[in-house]
Design a protein around this motif. Structure first.
Motif, short mmCIF file in Angstrom:
data_model
loop_
_atom_site.label_atom_id
_atom_site.label_comp_id
_atom_site.label_asym_id
_atom_site.label_seq_id
_atom_site.Cartn_x
_atom_site.Cartn_y
_atom_site.Cartn_z
N GLY A 143 0.78 -1.13 -0.07
CA GLY A 143 0.00 -0.22 -0.15
C GLY A 143 0.98 1.19 0.15
N LEU A 144 1.81 1.27 0.85
CA LEU A 144 2.71 2.48 0.95
C LEU A 144 3.68 2.52 -0.59
N ALA A 195 2.40 9.23 -6.08
CA ALA A 195 2.96 10.72 -5.64
C ALA A 195 3.92 10.98 -6.65
N LEU A 196 4.98 9.82 -7.38
CA LEU A 196 5.93 10.25 -8.17
C LEU A 196 5.26 10.36 -9.71
N GLY A 197 4.36 9.46 -9.81
CA GLY A 197 3.58 9.50 -11.32
C GLY A 197 4.71 9.12 -12.25
N LEU A 227 9.28 11.81 4.45
CA LEU A 227 10.35 11.29 4.53
C LEU A 227 11.28 11.52 3.14
N PRO A 228 12.55 11.69 2.95
CA PRO A 228 13.24 12.09 1.86
C PRO A 228 13.14 10.80 0.96
N HIS A 229 13.27 9.64 1.25
CA HIS A 229 13.48 8.43 0.51
C HIS A 229 12.61 7.45 0.84
N PRO A 230 11.35 7.56 0.74
CA PRO A 230 10.41 6.62 1.28
C PRO A 230 10.40 5.31 0.62
N ASN A 231 10.66 5.18 -0.56
CA ASN A 231 10.74 3.77 -1.34
C ASN A 231 11.85 3.07 -0.64
N TYR A 232 12.73 3.67 -0.48
CA TYR A 232 13.65 2.90 -0.02
C TYR A 232 13.62 2.22 1.52
N VAL A 235 21.81 19.40 -6.41
CA VAL A 235 21.87 20.27 -7.41
C VAL A 235 20.75 21.23 -7.67
N SER A 236 21.07 22.58 -7.75
CA SER A 236 19.75 23.73 -7.63
C SER A 236 18.77 23.03 -8.76
N ASP A 237 17.43 23.00 -8.29
CA ASP A 237 16.32 22.75 -9.02
C ASP A 237 16.27 21.34 -9.38
N TRP A 238 17.01 20.50 -8.92
CA TRP A 238 16.94 19.07 -9.46
C TRP A 238 15.76 18.31 -8.51
N PRO A 239 14.74 17.80 -8.77
CA PRO A 239 13.69 17.01 -8.14
C PRO A 239 14.16 15.66 -7.81
N ARG A 240 13.52 14.92 -6.79
CA ARG A 240 13.48 13.52 -6.63
C ARG A 240 12.81 13.12 -8.07
#
Length: 170
Positions: A78-79, A86-88, A112-117, A161-166
């Protein structure tokens, strides 16, 4: 087919489907100007995950099923779905950054910064425990933590790096 084999078949199909989705999303991101970062570590992640599934098929396909551990594993699914939503189209198994795109800050990324991990660490441990294979759970958890230590360091550097997203999850 045993109950354990049915579970393993569903997990295997899920992972294959995720690889198809990841490839499609990666190609689309790259076409939009995204850049893959840290590709050299990716074969090790594939090796750990393929080894994990192979070992589960070899030693777990006819095991009894621990229903409590299975419930925990299902909760993690489910998570996982929440993360994918969320990431689509930015979800991929690789580290792919799209310069200029705003970071994903919805869903579990609010917490969380890295929930999938975190989900993957739980899955790698819980599925073998579901099949009464604690040594496999320990061995692959340690291997997974080793590759994640490398991956998270690379991803954090790329995301700084500036403006680079997850844009990636395994």
């Amino acid at each position: 087919m045993s109950f354990a084999s049915g579970i393993l078949a569903l997990v295997t199909l899920q992972r294959l489907g995720e690889l198809v989705l990841s490839r499609r999303n990666t190609e689309r991101l790259l076409a939009r100007g995204a850049v893959e970062v840290g590709a050299n570590h990716y074969p090790f992640i594939v090796l750990v995950h393929a080894g994990w599934l192979t070992a589960l098929w070899i030693w777990g396909r006819d095991q009894d099923v621990n229903l409590a551990a299975l419930a925990g594993f299902l909760l993690l699914q489910g998570l996982r779905i929440w993360i994918l939503v969320a990431l689509g189209p930015r979800w991929t198994t690789r580290i792919v950054v799209l310069p200029g795109a705003p970071p994903v800050a919805s869903g579990p990324y609010r917490y969380l910064p890295h929930p999938n991990y975190a989900v993957v660490v739980g899955e790698i441990a819980l599925l073998p425990l579901t099949l009464h294979l604690p040594r496999l759970a320990l061995m692959f958890t340690l291997l997974n933590l080793a590759v994640l230590a490398v991956r998270i360091r690379i991803e954090n550097r790329a995301l700084s790096v500036s403006d680079w997203p997850r844009t990636s999850t395994p």
